[in-house]
Design a protein around this motif. Structure first.
Motif, PDB file in Angstrom:
ATOM      1  N   MET A  97       0.830  -1.211   0.000  1.00 13.75           N
ATOM      2  CA  MET A  97       0.000   0.000   0.000  1.00 13.75           C
ATOM      3  C   MET A  97       0.863   1.259   0.000  1.00 13.75           C
ATOM      4  O   MET A  97       0.641   2.220   0.715  1.00 13.75           O
ATOM      5  N   GLY A  98       1.905   1.197  -0.832  1.00 14.31           N
ATOM      6  CA  GLY A  98       2.726   2.371  -1.072  1.00 14.31           C
ATOM      7  C   GLY A  98       3.859   2.587  -0.113  1.00 14.31           C
ATOM      8  O   GLY A  98       4.664   3.508  -0.317  1.00 14.31           O
ATOM      9  N   LEU A 116       0.240 -10.502   2.250  1.00 13.23           N
ATOM     10  CA  LEU A 116       0.255  -9.745   0.999  1.00 13.23           C
ATOM     11  C   LEU A 116      -1.037  -9.978   0.225  1.00 13.23           C
ATOM     12  O   LEU A 116      -1.596  -9.039  -0.358  1.00 13.23           O
ATOM     13  N   ALA A 117      -1.504 -11.216   0.216  1.00 10.38           N
ATOM     14  CA  ALA A 117      -2.774 -11.508  -0.443  1.00 10.38           C
ATOM     15  C   ALA A 117      -3.910 -10.753   0.224  1.00 10.38           C
ATOM     16  O   ALA A 117      -4.795 -10.199  -0.454  1.00 10.38           O
ATOM     17  N   ASP A 118      -3.908 -10.716   1.545  1.00  9.82           N
ATOM     18  CA  ASP A 118      -4.973  -9.998   2.261  1.00  9.82           C
ATOM     19  C   ASP A 118      -4.982  -8.520   1.880  1.00  9.82           C
ATOM     20  O   ASP A 118      -6.051  -7.922   1.668  1.00  9.82           O
ATOM     21  N   ALA A 119      -3.790  -7.920   1.797  1.00  9.11           N
ATOM     22  CA  ALA A 119      -3.708  -6.507   1.411  1.00  9.11           C
ATOM     23  C   ALA A 119      -4.204  -6.301  -0.008  1.00  9.11           C
ATOM     24  O   ALA A 119      -4.911  -5.317  -0.301  1.00  9.11           O
ATOM     25  N   TYR A 121      -6.363  -8.201  -1.776  1.00  6.49           N
ATOM     26  CA  TYR A 121      -7.809  -8.406  -1.882  1.00  6.49           C
ATOM     27  C   TYR A 121      -8.572  -7.230  -1.281  1.00  6.49           C
ATOM     28  O   TYR A 121      -9.603  -6.791  -1.822  1.00  6.49           O
ATOM     29  N   ALA A 122      -8.093  -6.700  -0.178  1.00  8.64           N
ATOM     30  CA  ALA A 122      -8.759  -5.552   0.438  1.00  8.64           C
ATOM     31  C   ALA A 122      -8.721  -4.337  -0.486  1.00  8.64           C
ATOM     32  O   ALA A 122      -9.714  -3.604  -0.617  1.00  8.64           O
ATOM     33  N   ALA A 123      -7.576  -4.118  -1.144  1.00 13.44           N
ATOM     34  CA  ALA A 123      -7.466  -2.989  -2.068  1.00 13.44           C
ATOM     35  C   ALA A 123      -8.394  -3.165  -3.264  1.00 13.44           C
ATOM     36  O   ALA A 123      -9.059  -2.218  -3.705  1.00 13.44           O
TER      37      ALA A 123
END
Length: 500
Positions: A97-98, A116-119, A121-123
């Protein structure tokens, strides 16, 4: 309308996923839709800074930044929530996320990536709520069956969001029909149910010769071919991770100025020199030995993800001596970010940001600066004035610069005709680029007249050309219907090796 999404996968890396994604972003936004590009995970040392929350900078892949421009959307970290920046053959720096988020090794590629997958999918879910259409780009091939369990970029994402998927194949490589059929056939049944069609990329020749093969592919797979994009030399976009480092040459070799860009092993953000490539009176070449810079008017040391090791590489090839001799002769040198740090007195790494804790080496000594690496990464979008012209850029670096003398120059330093800046992207400013080239020409005793070409206008024209080609050669309405209504029910399941 119901929020929609489409995943653009590919038979291989560099099949044309980025091109198709970018073109569809422009085509969809022309229909009055709000469109967001997305890539769960990008692996590239070519990145860009966009505005983050609370005014902080956020780092994303350059391709997603360009795709956001194509979609006429404001680039944001959610469009590329995971960015891996290779720092060696077996290790990458991670941006989530930057923001910097440690490192990951090849041993962790399958395990240890759940966060990383969770981040990602949330994005994706967030973008889907805020935009009419999310055009997602896959990575590599969706049929990396050894990595499927941990995949969140291709069919993992498709399964997460029930996203219809189209597979792009590069016909210029040969074997495109087998690659498309095999890509679907090797997937498990639940993944196959989301693969709804194909797009052929880089076709040259008579389309009537291709038609029978497309018809048979549709018959064999039960999936539509949504069009064929022709090969077009004007489709060049800001370079991404394909390392298109062959330079930009004038047709007849009569250029007023020659620019030699040192091709560092870990070069990053080499899009910095793309703006030089549009100048009609420049030869821009990438070089790896002293002979390549012998007749250059300007030598450019670009950014690098591994400043210390690339400086050692430079010395091993005698390029350090050649650059010093070039500067001593009064000719021009430009160092950008890591390249600028190499031009200074000394580079110190007390925290081991690039490897060994406490490492320190002497620089080329052409600028009175010292670089000290800090663990915290600087991400900024600076603006300022240099050579009498306003310009802007972006900063992505761990190095902290201490200037001991000379003139300040775009977050860096200048001594005579040796220029060093921490700002990537400054050459995209047309007036600043012209001012710098006038300085280069004067030092070389050459005549130089500003061309008047505009890099932002050229970029926009390329995006429009891509949008036009997509509109003309792809079934955009069919792809939009696919994005909004999902993959058709009852798509045929293929078995590996089966022909019917």
């Amino acid at each position: 309308m119901t929020p929609g999404a489409l995943l653009i996968a590919g038979t291989t890396s560099d099949a044309g996923k980025s091109i198709v994604t970018t073109g569809l972003c422009r085509a969809f936004v022309r229909r009055g839709l709000s469109v967001a590009p997305f890539k769960s995970q990008n692996m590239s040392n070519n990145s860009m800074v966009c505005a983050g929350p609370d005014g902080a900078g956020a780092e994303i892949g350059r391709a997603q930044w360009i795709q956001a421009l194509a979609a006429r959307a404001t680039p944001e970290a959610a469009m590329n929530p995971v960015l891996l920046k290779p720092g060696g053959d077996r290790e990458s720096h991670v941006v989530v996320m930057g923001q910097p988020a440690g490192r990951i090794s090849s041993r962790d590629f399958v395990d240890g990536r759940r966060h990383l997958a969770d981040a990602a999918y949330a994005a994706f879910d967030d973008l889907r709520e805020r935009f009419d259409i999310v055009v997602a780009e896959g990575a590599g091939s969706p049929t990396e069956i050894n990595l499927r369990e941990s995949d969140y970029v291709n069919m993992g994402l498709a399964r997460h969001g029930s996203v219809p998927t189209v597979v792009v194949g590069d016909i210029d490589r040969g074997g495109v029909f087998a690659a498309m059929h095999g890509t679907v056939a090797l997937l498990e049944a639940a993944d196959q149910a989301l693969v709804a069609g194909f797009i052929v990329n880089k076709f040259r020749g008579d389309a009537t010769l291709l038609a029978p093969g497309l018809a048979q592919l549709e018959e064999l797979t039960g999936r539509r071919v949504h069009g064929t994009l022709p090969w077009d030399p004007g489709l060049w976009l800001d370079s991404e991770d394909a390392l298109d480092l062959e330079g930009r040459r004038t047709p007849d070799g009569s250029a007023a100025l020659k620019v030699a860009v040192v091709r560092l092993p870990r070069v990053s953000n080499f899009t910095d020199v793309d703006a030089l490539g549009i100048e009609p009176d420049l030869d821009v070449v990438f070089v790896g030995d002293p002979r390549g810079i012998a007749d250059a008017d300007l030598v450019v040391l670009p950014g690098t993800r591994a400043t210390l090791s690339d400086l050692a590489w430079l010395r091993a090839r005698g390029l350090d001596r050649a650059i010093r001799e070039h500067a001593a002769a009064g000719r021009s040198v430009l160092g950008i970010c890591g390249g600028f740090q190499m031009l200074g007195r000394r580079i110190e790494d007390p925290a081991g940001v690039e490897g060994e804790v406490g490492a320190a080496v002497e620089g080329l000594g052409l600028l009175e600066v010292t670089t000290t690496f800090a663990e915290e990464k600087a991400l900024r979008l600076p603006t300022g004035t240099a050579l009498g012209e306003e310009t802007s850029g972006y900063e992505i670096h761990h190095g902290r610069i201490t200037r001991h003398g000379g003139q300040e120059f775009l977050g860096g330093a200048r001594a005579g005709n040796v220029f060093g800046t921490m700002w990537h992207g400054s050459l995209e400013g047309d007036r600043f680029r012209a001012a710098l080239l006038r300085e280069v020409a004067a030092a070389a005793g050459r005549a130089w007249t500003a061309s008047g070409v505009s890099f932002p206008e050229r970029r926009e024209a390329r995006l429009d050309l891509l949008g036009d080609l997509v509109e003309e050669h792809l079934d955009v309405d069919g792809l939009l219907d696919l994005a909004t209504h999902g993959a058709p029910a009852g798509l045929r399941a293929l078995e590996p090796g089966a022909s019917r």
